[in-house]
Design a protein around this motif. Structure first.
Motif, PDB file in Angstrom:
ATOM      1  N   THR A 430       0.850  -1.188   0.000  1.00 38.03           N
ATOM      2  CA  THR A 430       0.000   0.000   0.000  1.00 38.03           C
ATOM      3  C   THR A 430       0.885   1.238   0.000  1.00 38.03           C
ATOM      4  O   THR A 430       2.104   1.163   0.168  1.00 38.03           O
ATOM      5  CB  THR A 430      -0.911   0.031   1.245  1.00 38.03           C
ATOM      6  N   GLY A 431       0.272   2.416  -0.158  1.00 35.87           N
ATOM      7  CA  GLY A 431       0.979   3.681  -0.043  1.00 35.87           C
ATOM      8  C   GLY A 431       2.079   3.844  -1.066  1.00 35.87           C
ATOM      9  O   GLY A 431       1.940   3.444  -2.229  1.00 35.87           O
ATOM     10  N   PRO A 432       3.206   4.421  -0.660  1.00 37.15           N
ATOM     11  CA  PRO A 432       4.296   4.702  -1.610  1.00 37.15           C
ATOM     12  C   PRO A 432       4.765   3.470  -2.372  1.00 37.15           C
ATOM     13  O   PRO A 432       5.036   3.547  -3.572  1.00 37.15           O
ATOM     14  CB  PRO A 432       5.404   5.267  -0.711  1.00 37.15           C
ATOM     15  N   ARG A 435       2.434   2.544  -5.156  1.00 34.03           N
ATOM     16  CA  ARG A 435       2.536   3.470  -6.283  1.00 34.03           C
ATOM     17  C   ARG A 435       3.796   3.203  -7.106  1.00 34.03           C
ATOM     18  O   ARG A 435       3.779   3.261  -8.349  1.00 34.03           O
ATOM     19  CB  ARG A 435       2.523   4.916  -5.764  1.00 34.03           C
ATOM     20  N   GLY A 486       6.290   8.137  -5.734  1.00 35.78           N
ATOM     21  CA  GLY A 486       5.720   7.436  -4.590  1.00 35.78           C
ATOM     22  C   GLY A 486       5.234   8.343  -3.499  1.00 35.78           C
ATOM     23  O   GLY A 486       4.646   7.863  -2.517  1.00 35.78           O
ATOM     24  N   LEU A 488       7.051   9.812  -1.325  1.00 36.94           N
ATOM     25  CA  LEU A 488       7.772   9.219  -0.205  1.00 36.94           C
ATOM     26  C   LEU A 488       8.806  10.205   0.324  1.00 36.94           C
ATOM     27  O   LEU A 488       9.680  10.666  -0.425  1.00 36.94           O
ATOM     28  CB  LEU A 488       8.461   7.927  -0.665  1.00 36.94           C
ATOM     29  N   ALA A 495       8.904   6.763   7.652  1.00 36.96           N
ATOM     30  CA  ALA A 495       8.573   6.435   6.265  1.00 36.96           C
ATOM     31  C   ALA A 495       9.585   5.442   5.697  1.00 36.96           C
ATOM     32  O   ALA A 495       9.219   4.507   4.961  1.00 36.96           O
ATOM     33  CB  ALA A 495       8.538   7.707   5.416  1.00 36.96           C
ATOM     34  N   ALA A 498       8.807   1.992   7.241  1.00 35.72           N
ATOM     35  CA  ALA A 498       7.610   1.405   6.643  1.00 35.72           C
ATOM     36  C   ALA A 498       7.915   0.874   5.241  1.00 35.72           C
ATOM     37  O   ALA A 498       7.459  -0.214   4.852  1.00 35.72           O
ATOM     38  CB  ALA A 498       6.483   2.435   6.598  1.00 35.72           C
ATOM     39  N   ALA A 499       8.690   1.642   4.467  1.00 34.88           N
ATOM     40  CA  ALA A 499       9.045   1.206   3.116  1.00 34.88           C
ATOM     41  C   ALA A 499       9.909  -0.053   3.155  1.00 34.88           C
ATOM     42  O   ALA A 499       9.700  -1.006   2.398  1.00 34.88           O
ATOM     43  CB  ALA A 499       9.772   2.333   2.381  1.00 34.88           C
ATOM     44  N   GLN A 502       7.777  -3.131   4.125  1.00 39.26           N
ATOM     45  CA  GLN A 502       6.945  -3.606   3.015  1.00 39.26           C
ATOM     46  C   GLN A 502       7.782  -4.297   1.952  1.00 39.26           C
ATOM     47  O   GLN A 502       7.361  -5.312   1.391  1.00 39.26           O
ATOM     48  CB  GLN A 502       6.166  -2.436   2.397  1.00 39.26           C
TER      49      GLN A 502
END
Length: 524
Positions: A430-432, A435, A486, A488, A495, A498-499, A502
């Motif tokens: 999800t998120g950046p 994308r 992204g 980001l 951040a 989290a990246a 993922q």
């Protein structure tokens, strides 16, 4: 009740003497209750009347001290590498010399074969002690007046008679390695010897093979060992001339007797393996009675979990693993449970158990692709779970090592478990990250790969660019581009975390879905 020892030094010397062992000093009639490996860094509890393998013992003063220690523990004997340079007559422990050219592994396997025959058993088959293939080999050799080997379908030597030194180089090499060398078996196959051997119940004469002379200088006579239509193995006799009709008949009769004993050994081994597997499995689940029956109830235990990719090799490696653990620590237990072999060892630390495991893998080599997880805990179920977690990391290929404790690979184990969770839930990035994945797929770009390299290099652009084989300026351009696409913030630690999470858990396999390369408008 005291268990009667299963064999004697005299029996071992009868079966293995001249080819492997020589009695240097001591009483050959001493009973043997088990085999142990000498370890200068440990003081293991030896089985009663132990035969100790003095691997690496060379210094005379150290050998003298070891003999004194073994005498206090009532050991039966000490095996040293030939030549023996110590006065062994001062000790009541028998001293044996291992022939040069033979390995300690070979000796260990052969000793297990001899000592596994329970001389206290009264049961006989066809007038011979049940399952005693070495006695059968010697009896057949006496009838034929020639050295004999008994082999299975894979040309592994199950037993052999005395007088092997009267044969040629090929026979000695076969006995020492417990396996017909591949170059010999290949020539036998090319000449159609195995085909002829397995389609008849008559002895087959095999002339010397000029292609590898003088290694094979003596002819052979072989006969298949059958149980109905099943081929169990064969008997091989090194002869100077063709057998007479009477001796050919004696060889055929011997093959029938060997078949009975091989069937009995197979049945007994299957029963023993199932029983041991049940006990080990129950013990790992916390069964106190199973631990009592294994003789491990009063010990702190380390669990070792061995995995082998090839299903056909699992039982073979399980047996070898059990022998290795038993030689190092006689009170160990090991068995194949499902597709994993579990070992239970009463050792003082995970570190020592890991060294023992590594030593085993070094000995078997890397041809099996085996890996071992090691763990300890107050309760065995927890220890098994920890060993399984460490083993899973090794099997996933995330580490190059072949032995690991859970403490060594805990982060990788947690990541694998997180991946299991997200896969079960069907979660997607999800998120950046989502994308960036979508952009890469649409534009055939490498923004996800760029972000992964930058995070792995801890923000070092030069190192990250080298990792993906691009110029640092090109990498900086991609980094700015991925931050825009992204949305980001690369300066935000939350951040970045989290990246990274993922990419490790949700998008770990995305590299295979994108095409490496760059846009034509990238600067360099």
């Amino acid at each position: 009740m005291t268990q009667r020892p299963r064999a004697s030094l005299g029996r071992v010397l009868d079966d293995l003497g001249a080819t492997l062992l020589e009695l240097v000093a001591g009483d050959p009639d001493r009973p043997i209750g088990g085999v142990a490996i000498y370890d200068p860094l440990d003081d293991p509890l030896l089985p009663q009347h132990a035969l100790v393998l003095g691997v690496g013992l060379r210094d005379p003063e150290e050998i003298t001290q070891v003999l004194r220690d073994l005498s206090r523990q009532h050991a039966a004997g000490l095996v040293l590498r030939s030549p023996v340079t110590v006065d062994a007559n001062e000790s009541d422990v028998a001293v044996l010399a291992l022939t040069r050219g033979a390995t300690w592994d070979q000796l260990g396997i052969l000793l297990r074969s001899v000592l596994d025959v329970g001389v206290a058993e009264s049961e006989t088959l066809a007038g011979m002690p049940s399952g005693d293939l070495f006695a059968l080999a010697n009896a057949t050799a006496a009838l034929l007046d020639a050295p004999v080997t008994i082999e299975d379908r894979s040309s592994r030597v199950l037993a052999f008679s005395g007088r092997q030194d009267e044969a040629d180089t090929a026979r000695v090499e076969t006995v020492l390695g417990r396996q017909v060398p591949e170059r010999y078996s290949r020539l036998l196959s090319e000449r159609g010897v195995f085909r002829e051997l397995y389609r008849t119940d008559q002895p087959v004469y095999v002339a010397p093979m000029p292609a590898i002379s003088p290694e094979v200088a003596i002819p052979r006579v072989a006969v298949a060992v059958r149980a109905g239509d099943e081929i169990l193995g064969s008997i091989w006799v090194a002869v100077r001339e063709r057998l007479t009709d009477e001796r050919s008949e004696a060889l055929r009769d011997a093959a029938k007797v060997v078949a009975l004993h091989m069937l009995r050994i197979r049945a007994d081994a299957d029963v023993e393996r199932r029983l041991r597997a049940d006990l080990v499995s129950t013990a790992l689940e916390g069964g106190r009675e199973a631990l009592d029956r294994l003789g491990l109830a009063d010990h702190a235990l380390v669990v070792l979990a061995l995995a082998v990719p090839a299903a056909a090799e699992r039982q073979r490696l399980a047996d070898a693993f059990a022998m290795h653990l038993g030689a190092v620590q006689p009170r160990s237990a090991a068995a194949l449970v499902g597709d994993v072999t579990y070992g239970l060892m009463p050792v003082d630390s995970e570190e020592r158990a890991a060294r023992i495991a590594q030593d085993f893998l070094d000995r078997v080599g890397d041809r099996f692709g085996a890996t071992i997880g090691v763990a300890t805990a107050v309760r065995l179920p927890q220890a098994r779970a920890s060993a399984d977690r460490a083993l899973r990391v090794l099997r996933s290929g995330r580490r190059t090592q072949r032995v690991a404790r859970l403490a060594d690979v805990q982060v990788e184990a947690l990541l694998l478990e997180l991946r299991d969770l997200v896969e079960a839930r069907g979660e997607q990035p999800t998120g950046p990250i989502a994308r960036l994945v979508a952009y890469d797929r649409e534009h055939n770009s490498t923004l996800v790969e760029t972000l992964r390299a930058w995070l792995d290099a801890f923000g070092d652009v030069t190192a990250a660019a080298a990792a993906v084989y691009v110029h640092p300026n090109t990498f900086r351009y991609r980094l700015r581009r991925l931050a825009e696409v992204g949305a980001l913030d690369l300066a935000d630690p939350e951040a970045r975390f989290a990246a990274m999470l993922q990419l490790r858990v949700l998008a770990a396999d995305l590299a295979a879905d994108t095409v490496s390369g760059g846009s034509l408008d990238e600067p360099c």
